[in-house]
Design an enzyme around this catalytic site. Sequence first.
Site, PDB file in Angstrom:
ATOM      1  N   ARG A 209      32.804  60.812  84.458  1.00 54.53           N
ATOM      2  CA  ARG A 209      32.756  62.259  84.408  1.00 54.53           C
ATOM      3  C   ARG A 209      33.080  62.637  82.822  1.00 54.53           C
ATOM      4  O   ARG A 209      32.598  63.109  82.239  1.00 54.53           O
ATOM      5  CB  ARG A 209      33.436  63.071  85.438  1.00 54.53           C
TER       6      ARG A 209
ATOM      7  N   ASP B  94      34.634  67.505  90.401  1.00 54.20           N
ATOM      8  CA  ASP B  94      33.706  67.220  89.439  1.00 54.20           C
ATOM      9  C   ASP B  94      33.886  68.479  88.272  1.00 54.20           C
ATOM     10  O   ASP B  94      33.830  68.282  87.181  1.00 54.20           O
ATOM     11  CB  ASP B  94      32.184  66.767  89.447  1.00 54.20           C
TER      12      ASP B  94
END
Length: 395
Positions: free
Chosen positions: A95, A124
């Site tokens: 990420r 996330d």
Amino acid sequence: MEKGKVVLAFSGGLDTSICIPLLREHYGFDEIVTVAVDVGQPEADIARATEKGRKLADKHYTIDAREKFVADYIFPSIKANGSYEGYPMGTALARPLIAEEIVKVAEKEGASKIAHGCTGRGNDQLRFDFIFRSAGYDIVAPMREMNLTREWEICYAQEHNVPVTVAKDKPYSIDENFWSRSIEGGNLEDPAFHPPEEIYAWTVSPKDAPDVMEEVRIEFEQGVPVALNGKRLPGIALIQELNQIAGRNGVGRNDMIEDRVLGLKARENYEHPAATVLLAAHRDLEHLVLTRSELAFKHIVDDKWSELAYMGLVHEPLFYALNAFIDKTQERASGFVDVGLYKGSVRVLGRSSDLALYSDDLVSFDSTTIDQNHAVGFSNYFGLQARLFQNLKKR
């Protein structure tokens, strides 16, 4: 209602696909630029994201970051024995890299804001937000801001002719790079539900794996895997080949209750065959080349490194300092480890290093290099304070 240009982190999945019409209808952006970052997803997924981005958005970028992902994220994770609550991290490692590539596009395009399709329940959102805010961008997150459900999203996509692969009867959310594959959603949200074999793609069931153990030799140079069975391979090829070898032996599944950053517990299913084997081999090699004090302290460092990596805090000053310590220890982490793969298990069979702190002469029962009488003096003082304490209790 917003105006101007927004850059959207785009995977081509349900969440990010419906973000495009949402950013137009509900937010009023004039121009939407989508960015798909390739960190080892299936080629079909990248192709689909590219096609959908070009069709649905005003402009689209597809960025190949695979080699950077291996060199700057996966290899450091191996050096740090990176795992969170017992499983090798994959999504968490990718990420920050994806976010940084999106920031580059936003700067190039002169975008006013950056958008993502993360919900308000997962990790996330935090990993993306940290990178985007560090770069000075405001964030648009339709999923969490509009408090959307998966069922609503599927209906919205159908109403707006947005092609998606998720169906109500199989609403699994899959995130994949060549280090890890995660599966969540649908019936998997019930911790008591037994996952069906259909959710797995990289590993066979251990009961269906071969009845003969497969042996693999892994060579490391300064903590980085460089060869399989005597064949030197670049990072991506090595990971992909080992994924196949370990996967066909049923190695690398995790079904667990995970503690997310927000404090929510979530049922997660993972596949990470190569990661499982490489981390096991690397830990074993470290025990051959590092001192007891180094190993004890590095265990603490590795745990903190993994926690920060899981949170996506890759620009935390402590993270830089931990990496500096880890890199110093890895100067001696060179050698090979032989592992046996059998029906879901990984077992170290042997190891060797020119930098080993092991002496077969000193530990041998048949050697007289060490005069055993020298141990008597040490033994006289060993546990002295505990013995004094026991004597006090006898009074």
